[in-house]
Design an enzyme around this catalytic site. Sequence first.
Site, PDB file in Angstrom:
ATOM      1  N   HIS A 139       0.830  -1.203   0.000  1.00 21.14           N
ATOM      2  CA  HIS A 139       0.000   0.000   0.000  1.00 21.14           C
ATOM      3  C   HIS A 139       0.867   1.257   0.000  1.00 21.14           C
ATOM      4  O   HIS A 139       0.539   2.254  -0.664  1.00 21.14           O
ATOM      5  CB  HIS A 139      -0.921  -0.013   1.225  1.00 21.14           C
ATOM      6  CG  HIS A 139      -1.806   1.181   1.339  1.00 21.14           C
ATOM      7  ND1 HIS A 139      -1.547   2.195   2.231  1.00 21.14           N
ATOM      8  CD2 HIS A 139      -2.925   1.535   0.668  1.00 21.14           C
ATOM      9  CE1 HIS A 139      -2.482   3.121   2.109  1.00 21.14           C
ATOM     10  NE2 HIS A 139      -3.334   2.746   1.174  1.00 21.14           N
ATOM     11  N   GLU A 142       2.078   1.855  -3.477  1.00 23.74           N
ATOM     12  CA  GLU A 142       1.035   2.460  -4.315  1.00 23.74           C
ATOM     13  C   GLU A 142       1.011   3.971  -4.145  1.00 23.74           C
ATOM     14  O   GLU A 142       0.847   4.725  -5.110  1.00 23.74           O
ATOM     15  CB  GLU A 142      -0.317   1.856  -3.934  1.00 23.74           C
ATOM     16  CG  GLU A 142      -1.524   2.515  -4.587  1.00 23.74           C
ATOM     17  CD  GLU A 142      -2.754   2.438  -3.703  1.00 23.74           C
ATOM     18  OE1 GLU A 142      -3.499   3.432  -3.655  1.00 23.74           O
ATOM     19  OE2 GLU A 142      -2.966   1.389  -3.065  1.00 23.74           O
ATOM     20  N   HIS A 143       1.185   4.447  -2.905  1.00 23.75           N
ATOM     21  CA  HIS A 143       1.213   5.890  -2.654  1.00 23.75           C
ATOM     22  C   HIS A 143       2.418   6.556  -3.314  1.00 23.75           C
ATOM     23  O   HIS A 143       2.349   7.725  -3.707  1.00 23.75           O
ATOM     24  CB  HIS A 143       1.256   6.155  -1.142  1.00 23.75           C
ATOM     25  CG  HIS A 143      -0.096   6.185  -0.504  1.00 23.75           C
ATOM     26  ND1 HIS A 143      -0.683   7.333  -0.031  1.00 23.75           N
ATOM     27  CD2 HIS A 143      -0.995   5.186  -0.263  1.00 23.75           C
ATOM     28  CE1 HIS A 143      -1.883   7.057   0.479  1.00 23.75           C
ATOM     29  NE2 HIS A 143      -2.077   5.753   0.348  1.00 23.75           N
ATOM     30  N   GLU A 212       4.479  10.770   2.259  1.00 25.39           N
ATOM     31  CA  GLU A 212       3.473   9.713   2.174  1.00 25.39           C
ATOM     32  C   GLU A 212       3.333   8.960   3.489  1.00 25.39           C
ATOM     33  O   GLU A 212       2.256   8.426   3.786  1.00 25.39           O
ATOM     34  CB  GLU A 212       3.823   8.753   1.041  1.00 25.39           C
ATOM     35  CG  GLU A 212       3.757   9.384  -0.330  1.00 25.39           C
ATOM     36  CD  GLU A 212       2.448  10.093  -0.584  1.00 25.39           C
ATOM     37  OE1 GLU A 212       1.374   9.496  -0.312  1.00 25.39           O
ATOM     38  OE2 GLU A 212       2.477  11.248  -1.035  1.00 25.39           O
ATOM     39  N   GLU A 219      -4.443   8.429   7.109  1.00 26.89           N
ATOM     40  CA  GLU A 219      -5.443   7.539   6.510  1.00 26.89           C
ATOM     41  C   GLU A 219      -5.858   6.450   7.487  1.00 26.89           C
ATOM     42  O   GLU A 219      -7.035   6.072   7.540  1.00 26.89           O
ATOM     43  CB  GLU A 219      -4.884   6.926   5.226  1.00 26.89           C
ATOM     44  CG  GLU A 219      -5.857   6.043   4.480  1.00 26.89           C
ATOM     45  CD  GLU A 219      -5.242   5.426   3.229  1.00 26.89           C
ATOM     46  OE1 GLU A 219      -5.896   4.543   2.635  1.00 26.89           O
ATOM     47  OE2 GLU A 219      -4.122   5.813   2.848  1.00 26.89           O
TER      48      GLU A 219
END
Length: 528
Positions: A139, A142-143, A212, A219
């Site tokens: 994940h 992906e960022h 990030e 998040e």
Amino acid sequence: QKQEGTTTTAQQPVAPQAFCQAMAARFASRTLRRSLSSPRIFSRFVSKFARDTNAARAAASNQNMAVFVCNRFTKHCYPNPSTVDHTAVLSTPATKVTTLPNGLRVATESYLSSQTATVGVWIDTGSRFETHATNGTGHFLEHMAFKGTKNRSLRQLQEEIANLGGLFHAYTSREQTAYYAKVMKEDVPATLEVLADILQNSTFSPDGIERERNAILKEMQEVEGQIEDSVFEQLHSIAFRNNPLGRTILGPPENIKSMTKSNLEDYMSANYTAPRMIVVAAGAIEHEEVAQLVEKLFVNLPTDPTTGADLVQKQPITFTGSQVHMKDGGPLAHIAVAFLGAPWTDPDSIPLLVMQAMLGCWSPTAAVGKYMGSELAQKVSTNNLAESIASFNTNYADAGLFGVYAVAQPDKVESLSQTIMSEFTRLIYRFVDEELIRARNLLKGSLLLHLDGTSPIAEDIGRQLLTYGRRIPLAEIIARIDAVDADTIKRVAMRFIYDKDIAMIVKGPAEFLPDYSWFRRRTYWLKK
């Protein structure tokens, strides 16, 4: 007509082909073409022509159907049923797949009348293929994808994406990762070049990693505030304990805080390999052109032949029946009850989808209201047992989760639990045919509605090639749904529900929640 060497001259009906040819000759006349504007004149003409031919006698003698049909009609619409394979028609446009020398697959579906196209890369990797120490890396990667490459700075990359005017997306799940964009058809080559650059030449700058890192930690806090998401994450963790499938997609905070450039590079080199990647395009594209571009652009991918299926076999899942109650969740009780489901390739995965549709869903905002087809939805809504309820069926490579998620007032939890378990076990013993028919129609309708647009089609192509190894034609899927009958539902319910363990997570106040043994005893009836 010849019979035993002689020629008969008896009057016979005119052959359909001769009749059609004669009609065509009369239609060709200029006078007739002018007369077609008047239905009365046209009807008078046809009647007169019929009286003037022997075909009228054949028509009068046939009481059931007209015989005035030309070969063109009988070729495709012959009244007698026969077994014909219509897959080539119903599956058009065909999905074309090319495997390049490095193992990378290119799959396309052309809609040349469209003005847009969706292009992307689907990868056979996700949080399931991480270790406890690296959980969250996929994940995080992906960022970092759109944060600069060796060929483009962060500003150049983002400006180029903005200039393309398309919609770029990326997501990470437990078993799949995707990077895709929907753009105008003339921008497909440039978009493929951008995707190839970020997947082969990302730089992972220290500033970008730190930026990030903070975004992902924020998040995580947002996900914790979304109770439904946190419930399903916890449901996976208790159902698949001590297994990678039970780990969260975001990873634990300590892993995110310690993430480094070398972690990202190691994960990419181990999992972003050509045999585990599929470049997909759907829309205004030509397969040969896309395949040539991909072969030219994706040249620096690792070629390790290990597949995701090989890694899954090394760590098979173990389903654990359990019940966990977390009291922090606000004034309402959030309940998820799940059985072990079927993997993607299991023949019973389709019947489970039909069973999911039979259980249905309901919420006060539903347009249909209280009397929608699902028996579970009707009982819950008419008796005010829950604020909302929905069935779910999640598939993975070697397992799945099949169950119900509901939100209810604390004093309704016991009655709601009784209703849910009763509807589960009812699938084993008895239900009416109307429920099954409704569920099949609902499932087929949702399937067709989901495939409305190039992006859903591209995602469907990528997911099916990763899970099944092929794109299943729509005609085949619909045929498999229609083949699910009452006996199939009872057999599959017996396999997955009857006397089987349950994974259950409850968040919020639920003082009246029955214990695990109570739920376990209600996975079967003592008598039919």
